[in-house]
Write a protein that holds these residues in place. Structure first.
Motif, short mmCIF file in Angstrom:
data_model
loop_
_atom_site.label_atom_id
_atom_site.label_comp_id
_atom_site.label_asym_id
_atom_site.label_seq_id
_atom_site.Cartn_x
_atom_site.Cartn_y
_atom_site.Cartn_z
N ALA A 167 -4.54 13.01 -1.62
CA ALA A 167 -2.84 11.84 -1.70
C ALA A 167 -2.39 13.81 -1.70
O ALA A 167 -2.96 14.70 -1.63
CB ALA A 167 -2.52 11.41 -3.38
N SER A 168 -1.67 13.67 -1.35
CA SER A 168 -0.16 14.52 -0.88
C SER A 168 -0.72 15.17 -0.12
O SER A 168 -1.22 16.41 0.20
CB SER A 168 -0.76 15.45 -2.37
N ARG A 181 -0.82 16.90 4.29
CA ARG A 181 0.16 16.80 5.01
C ARG A 181 -0.44 17.17 5.70
O ARG A 181 1.85 17.56 7.66
CB ARG A 181 0.86 18.91 3.64
N LEU A 235 10.04 7.79 -3.36
CA LEU A 235 9.54 7.65 -1.90
C LEU A 235 10.90 6.13 -2.04
O LEU A 235 11.90 5.94 -1.05
CB LEU A 235 8.26 7.42 -1.20
N ASP A 293 2.17 6.61 3.42
CA ASP A 293 2.29 7.40 1.99
C ASP A 293 3.91 7.04 2.13
O ASP A 293 4.78 8.19 2.79
CB ASP A 293 2.23 8.92 1.74
N THR A 325 -4.43 8.33 1.75
CA THR A 325 -2.67 8.26 2.10
C THR A 325 -2.36 9.35 2.95
O THR A 325 -2.07 10.66 2.51
CB THR A 325 -1.49 7.55 0.94
N THR A 379 0.76 3.66 0.07
CA THR A 379 1.49 3.82 -1.43
C THR A 379 2.35 4.34 -1.68
O THR A 379 3.53 4.50 -0.95
CB THR A 379 0.17 5.59 -1.36
N THR A 380 3.86 4.17 -2.20
CA THR A 380 4.82 4.52 -2.82
C THR A 380 4.85 5.37 -4.18
O THR A 380 3.59 5.14 -4.91
CB THR A 380 5.72 3.41 -3.04
N ASN A 381 5.82 6.22 -4.21
CA ASN A 381 6.12 6.50 -5.66
C ASN A 381 7.39 6.50 -6.08
O ASN A 381 8.45 6.14 -4.98
CB ASN A 381 5.31 7.98 -5.47
N PHE A 389 -3.81 14.91 -5.18
CA PHE A 389 -3.12 15.41 -4.42
C PHE A 389 -3.45 16.76 -3.79
O PHE A 389 -4.26 17.59 -5.14
CB PHE A 389 -1.33 16.10 -5.50
N LYS A 406 0.82 2.01 -9.97
CA LYS A 406 0.46 2.84 -10.02
C LYS A 406 0.35 3.82 -11.52
O LYS A 406 2.04 3.16 -12.06
CB LYS A 406 0.99 3.59 -9.28
N ARG A 448 -0.14 19.83 -3.14
CA ARG A 448 0.66 20.56 -3.52
C ARG A 448 0.05 21.02 -4.61
O ARG A 448 0.29 22.25 -4.63
CB ARG A 448 1.56 19.73 -5.25
N SER A 459 -5.96 8.56 -7.26
CA SER A 459 -4.69 9.64 -6.42
C SER A 459 -4.86 11.37 -6.61
O SER A 459 -4.20 11.73 -7.30
CB SER A 459 -3.76 9.42 -6.46
#
Ligand code: E4P
Length: 223
Positions: free
Chosen positions: A164-165, A167, A31, A6, A184, A26-28, A130, A84, A133, A128
């Motif tokens: 996703a997310s 940590r 990022l 990610d 990711t 994965t990008t957002n 999360f 996405k 968060r 995805s």
């Protein structure tokens, strides 16, 4: 389970790709903004570094028409790109349109099994979910992942559940336990998956014993 990194950082993608176990990136928008380079340039470089991998690139509009325009532009960049899309009403509508055209999608910002169901029904390629968060707010992020994996399997949806997310490595352990299809994670979390103190001490012992015995793999030819 597929492993995605990610990041929008090209060097991180390059290093992760070298390990030979990377299935995608994965990008957002956050990022990509951090990468310091342009959107298209960054995404295309990532595609080149991960041949055949699924590379998620996100729309930034929030209305159906605008998101559709962005999605078609993003999709036209490279056949590895997965569009996405955020889990909003127009986003779900867009996912249905794109999936009807055979364009792969990654529905992002999913936090509940009911949101995941909407994404699955619209034909999302990846959902995805999360976790970090939710944990940050004293919730149990992995709970929705487990419910979503069960929902997708019970009803036979084609979507893959993407954790996703992430940590820390325990999120990866829990993703495996939940039967998630993909996780990711930031580069530093992927890097840490290699670590075990018994690997380090075990390797040191093997090398010390080998060297003490004066052994060599490539022995000089005997005459
Ligand atoms: C997923 O695709 C997102 O880019 C990402 O996992 C978000 O992680 P964060 O909550 O650490 O920002």
């Amino acid at each position: 389970m597929k492993l995605f990194v990610d990041t929008g950082d090209i060097e991180e993608v390059r290093k992760a790709a070298e390990w030979g176990v990377l299935d995608g990136v994965t990008t957002n928008p956050t990022l990509i903004a951090k990468s310091g380079a342009g959107f298209r340039e960054t995404v295309l470089k990532i595609c080149d570094l991960v041949p055949g991998g699924a590379i998620s690139a996100e729309v930034v509009a929030t209305s159906y028409d605008e998101m559709l325009r962005e999605a078609m532009e993003i999709h036209s960049g490279h056949d590895q790109i997965v569009v996405k899309v955020p889990l909003i009403r127009d986003g779900v509508r867009l996912v249905k349109t794109l999936s009807d055209k055979g364009i792969r999608t990654n529905v992002t910002l999913v936090f509940s099994v009911t949101q995941a169901m909407l994404a699955a029904k619209a034909g999302a390629t990846y959902i995805s979910n999360f976790v970090g968060r939710v944990d940050d707010l004293s919730g149990e992020g992995m709970a929705a992942v487990a419910e979503t994996v069960e929902m997708v399997e019970r009803y036979g949806y084609d979507s893959e559940v993407l954790v996703a997310s992430v940590r820390h490595p325990m999120h990866v352990v829990e993703s495996l336990r939940a039967g998630a299809h993909v996780a990711t994670m930031p580069f530093k979390v992927m890097d840490s998956l290699f670590n075990h103190p018994l690997t380090d001490s075990g390797l040191q012992r093997f090398l010390d014993d080998w060297n003490a015995a004066g052994l060599e793999i490539f022995e000089k030819s005997r005459v």
